[in-house]
Design an enzyme around this catalytic site. Structure first.
Site, PDB file in Angstrom:
ATOM      1  CG  PHE A  52     -11.562  49.714  23.009  1.00 48.87           C
ATOM      2  CD1 PHE A  52     -10.292  50.146  22.686  1.00 48.87           C
ATOM      3  CD2 PHE A  52     -11.878  48.378  22.772  1.00 48.87           C
ATOM      4  CE1 PHE A  52      -9.356  49.285  22.141  1.00 48.87           C
ATOM      5  CE2 PHE A  52     -10.947  47.498  22.226  1.00 48.87           C
ATOM      6  CZ  PHE A  52      -9.682  47.965  21.918  1.00 48.87           C
ATOM      7  CE  LYS A  53      -6.127  47.972  24.360  1.00 44.67           C
ATOM      8  NZ  LYS A  53      -6.121  49.301  23.680  1.00 44.67           N
ATOM      9  CG  ASP A  54     -12.231  50.587  31.156  1.00 43.89           C
ATOM     10  OD1 ASP A  54     -11.295  50.027  31.752  1.00 43.89           O
ATOM     11  OD2 ASP A  54     -12.386  51.819  31.114  1.00 43.89           O
TER      12      ASP A  54
END
Ligand code: PLP
Length: 476
Positions: free
Chosen positions: A116-118
């Site tokens: 999810f950090k993208d």
């Protein structure tokens, strides 16, 4: 919009100033002076906008409430360039799918590094390039990662003009897939530093370097850690999108269950809720490193030493303290910066803990702010992965499994629970094999990455050596 420090510093700053900074000068974290309110009519408009123009258009709307020092057309273009079907794998960007009765999954992990950090980092890469270009400046990003942040940052910054990345990670503690993802990047502006220690040693190094204001200024050190406000802000968008995908009208409420470590992801949920998004509960799901679960159950916030920080099968949540938690406590205590400074600056440093159990504010964490929590163990994780695969044919990763496990404990009739899927199973293949006896499917673009040449420097958990490495590689 101006930003202030959670520790009461008198300065007020604008978005593009704090974009390129880490901590505030007093060691606090930046927050907006107030949360813009989104009423029912506005939300209805956004529902239509999301349907007709897509996620990037919604992102622009949310971001523009907080960013008034980038011209609207430029900001709109940055959002459009970031949130594309090509980069995130679907037109919805964060598609929501049903799992079981009352429980849905919002996929945040279809970006370039499958975590999810993208979602935030891809935007940050474009914001950095834009702002540095506008100023004619350079930036050296120093970060700490337990896996997902580092690769997301490196994939967002690789080849970008004016930016170098120095990424510390705990040596040997990331999964082989994660190590391959990061260390196989051979771009000249990407530097991998494998630190002999745990994630928190890496984070402490980043903090120590950032607190050396002279060094920070001379070498133009910036950060992409989850304490960066721009990252948090980018994450606020998918709470709105998830809500709009999962509901048909604004009369409905939903809850979110969030696999949590540093409290960055769920803090964005808190911000969305403060803006008026109809969120009933924010369910904080931890693994065996249950610093946050302990706080929400007892009112005691107790950081762990390296020896008490467990290496688990949901490693991106292996933290001993939750670096974004200070933001929520600031709101919880009525935005009393002096008090936050006493707790986070003084009590944590001297005693490693603080206790709000007897403070009337603590009861508001649940009653007023909607926070509940729970934890998950390795055995729970295996059970949940197995059960979800056998009953619903859906393979979920270990972090998402922690979210599903704790979400089930807090289901309320009539309130859909949206679990945030924070990574794809392929990133944590060993545990999937343990649970299911089979390898997770691997997206074609990651075929054979473990065999690629690697570029990484191993070094002890020593601030001076990290500084020396940065000095030596700043002119590359
Ligand atoms: C970073 C990460 C988390 C934890 O998110 P926080 O914002 O640190 O709470 C959970 N799952 C995955 C897969 C992650 O990469």
């Amino acid at each position: 919009m101006r930003y202030l420090s959670t520790r009461g510093h008198a300065d007020r700053k604008r978005f593009c100033e704090i974009l390129l900074e880490g901590l505030a000068p007093d060691g606090g974290l930046y927050l907006p002076e107030s949360y813009p309110q989104v009423d029912g009519a506005q939300l209805e408009q956004w529902r239509q906008l999301l349907r007709e123009q897509g996620y990037a258009a919604l992102a622009f709307e949310v971001l523009s409430l907080y960013i008034d020092d980038i011209p609207a057309d430029d900001l709109r273009a940055l959002c459009a360039k970031t949130y594309t079907e090509q980069v995130f794998g679907s037109k919805e960007i964060v598609p929501v799918r049903p799992l079981e009765d009352g429980l849905l999954i919002e996929a945040l992990s279809n970006g370039p590094t499958l975590a999810f950090k993208d979602m935030a980092m891809q935007l940050l890469g474009n914001l950095f390039e834009y702002e540095l270009g506008r100023r004619g400046e350079q930036l050296n990003i120093l970060g700490a990662t337990s896996g997902d942040t580092g690769s997301a940052a490196e994939y967002a910054m690789r080849g970008k003009q004016g930016v170098r990345v120095f990424m510390t990670s705990p040596n040997g503690r990331m999964s082989p897939f994660q190590q391959a993802q990061m260390f196989s990047l051979l771009d000249a502006n990407i530097h991998n530093l494998a630190i002999e220690g745990v994630f928190d040693d890496c984070q402490d190094i980043v903090k120590a370097v950032s607190n050396d204001l002279e060094f920070k200024r001379r070498y133009k050190i910036g950060t992409v850690n989850s304490i960066n406000w721009a990252r948090l802000l980018a994450q606020v968008v998918y709470y709105f999108a998830g809500y709009l995908y999962a509901t048909e009208s604004n009369a409905q409420k939903v809850s979110f269950a969030v696999p949590s470590g540093n409290f960055g992801n769920v803090c964005a949920g808190h911000v969305a809720r403060m803006m008026g998004l109809p969120i009933e509960q924010l369910v904080v799901a931890t693994n065996e490193n249950d610093v946050l679960d302990e706080f929400f159950r007892t009112g005691i916030y107790r950081v762990r030493g390296s020896a008490d920080t467990y290496e688990t099968s949901s490693p991106s949540m292996d933290i001993s303290k939750a670096s974004n938690f200070e933001r929520f406590v600031f709101d919880l205590l009525g935005r009393d910066g002096a008090r936050v400074k006493a707790l986070f600056g003084d009590a944590l440093n001297s005693e490693g803990r603080f206790d709000l159990s007897a403070d009337p504010h603590f009861a508001q964490a649940a009653a007023r702010y909607g926070f509940v929590s729970g934890k998950s163990t390795h055995a729970n994780r295996l059970d949940t992965i197995r059960d979800t695969y056998q009953r619903f044919g859906q393979m979920i990763d270990t972090h998402t499994a922690d979210g599903v496990k704790v979400a089930r404990e807090h289901l309320q009739p009539g309130v859909p629970m949206i679990v945030l899927e924070t990574a794809l199973p392929i990133k944590f293949a060993a545990t999937i094999v343990e649970a299911l006896g089979q390898e997770p499917t691997r997206p074609a673009k990651f075929e054979g990455i473990e065999a690629l040449p690697k570029r990484v420097q191993v070094m002890p958990a020593d601030v001076a050596q990290v500084k020396a490495y940065i000095e030596a590689h700043c002119a590359d």
